[in-house]
Design an enzyme around this catalytic site. Sequence first.
Site, short mmCIF file in Angstrom:
data_model
loop_
_atom_site.label_atom_id
_atom_site.label_comp_id
_atom_site.label_asym_id
_atom_site.label_seq_id
_atom_site.Cartn_x
_atom_site.Cartn_y
_atom_site.Cartn_z
N ASP A 82 96.68 90.72 48.58
CA ASP A 82 95.51 90.60 47.72
C ASP A 82 95.93 90.77 46.27
OD1 ASP A 82 93.08 90.69 46.45
OD2 ASP A 82 92.15 92.07 47.86
N HIS A 83 95.90 89.68 45.51
CA HIS A 83 96.40 89.71 44.14
C HIS A 83 95.48 90.46 43.19
CE1 HIS A 83 99.53 88.69 41.53
NE2 HIS A 83 99.11 87.52 41.03
N ARG A 84 94.31 90.88 43.67
CA ARG A 84 93.45 91.71 42.83
C ARG A 84 94.08 93.07 42.56
NH1 ARG A 84 88.02 92.44 45.90
NH2 ARG A 84 89.55 92.84 47.56
N ALA A 109 91.95 87.60 46.59
CA ALA A 109 92.74 86.54 45.95
C ALA A 109 94.08 86.47 46.68
CB ALA A 109 92.95 86.88 44.47
#
Length: 455
Positions: A426-428, A246
């Site tokens: 990475d927004h995860r 993400a």
Amino acid sequence: MSKFELKLPQMGESVAEATLTNWLKEVGDTIEMDEAIFEIATDKVDSEVPSEVDGVLVEKRFDVDDVIKVGEVVAVIQIDGDVEPSAQDSSENVVEEEVSVEVPAGQELETQMASVKESVSSSTPDFSSSERFYSPLVKNIAKEEGVSMDELEALAGTGKEGRVTKNDIMAYLENRSNGSQVKKEAEATPQAKIEKAEAPSAPKETVASKPQGPKVQVGAGDEVIPLTRMGKLIAHHMIESISTSAHVQSFVEVDVTNVVNWRNKVKNTFQQREGEKLTFTPIFMEAVAMALKKYPLMNISLDGDKVIKKKHINLGMAAALPDGNLIVPVIKNADQLNLVGMAKTVNDLADRARNNKLKPDEIKDGTYTVTNVGSFGSVFGTPIINQPQVGILALGAIRKIPSVIETDQGEYIGIRSKMYLSHSYDHRVVNGALGGMFVKSVADYLEAWDINREI
């Protein structure tokens, strides 16, 4: 006549196989020691394999696009330089001698059982009915996994001239095991197929292992340029990264006036003393390495539902190649290098990347990547994460711009050297606070640069 078996050499700790991309010599050619005989490719690196002896090439055991394991014999070289005219006959004699050896009863029974199993296997594809080339490795995988000829024919190949490679068929098998019904349909009984044909028609599931874009119409005068092997790999990795992570971006403007002035002051002395150019890249790499030490949760990978916190800080350095492709050599343990060591490493990797001299171990195990979009005049960018990392930093062009300068005596307008840092993460696993604090830490390190620093 003595012969030498040229084997695929070890190309790195984790490299177990390579794809043969080109034969540089033909059977009957005279070869000198250290002369390249064939070219191989791993994930991104192309390498030439040289001969270890003088002689004449008498046998090639693999074709282009075949996948070869480390230690396998790729070519046979006759050392004395005279090709044996009876080489083929002698090999046939060897076969005849081997056939005439008595086979123990138990072994004969096992052989018969194996042949029976092969004969009753209904899923074994008949390759003789296809005009398409398949390497021995792909054929073996297809037989073992029960891939039908129809499935193979419909599979999109990424190899030379659309050939199906090991990676293509393995990706297809993984796709199929994750929910594809193609194999079940192929193994269905005739009655089941009749019932299915009578049912209302439904959209057919594609057997291609990768999503296909809309069909492009080629107009008169249009030029069709096939993607190179590396181009196909890069395209695959980019799509894979976008579908995996993400992506979120944070942007910070940095005043690098002190860095610019300091480099202008020391670069000539540095080149005379070290024999190396001092570019901005090692300075930025040092700043990133220090920020990763401060924020170690940017130096991670996500494995399923587990976060792998990396012990070493290995910085990937995206480098553009003359053919327009991209490669990412890795600076191992970047936080342990001083600026002189960083400059030498950066220059060495960049030079060998441009000349296709990188080793497989030098493009793996990166934990964070930096790309210099400013070298092409871009002010900032939104780079795609290099999997399985969780962040990548784009360096924008350094520009002289009017800026407000705050002092104890007040504020005034002056000319400053500034640039943008673009951080994709990475927004995860990386929230906005961590992603923003990390790139701000890089900026703070650069803005606090000591104009009197010794090197």
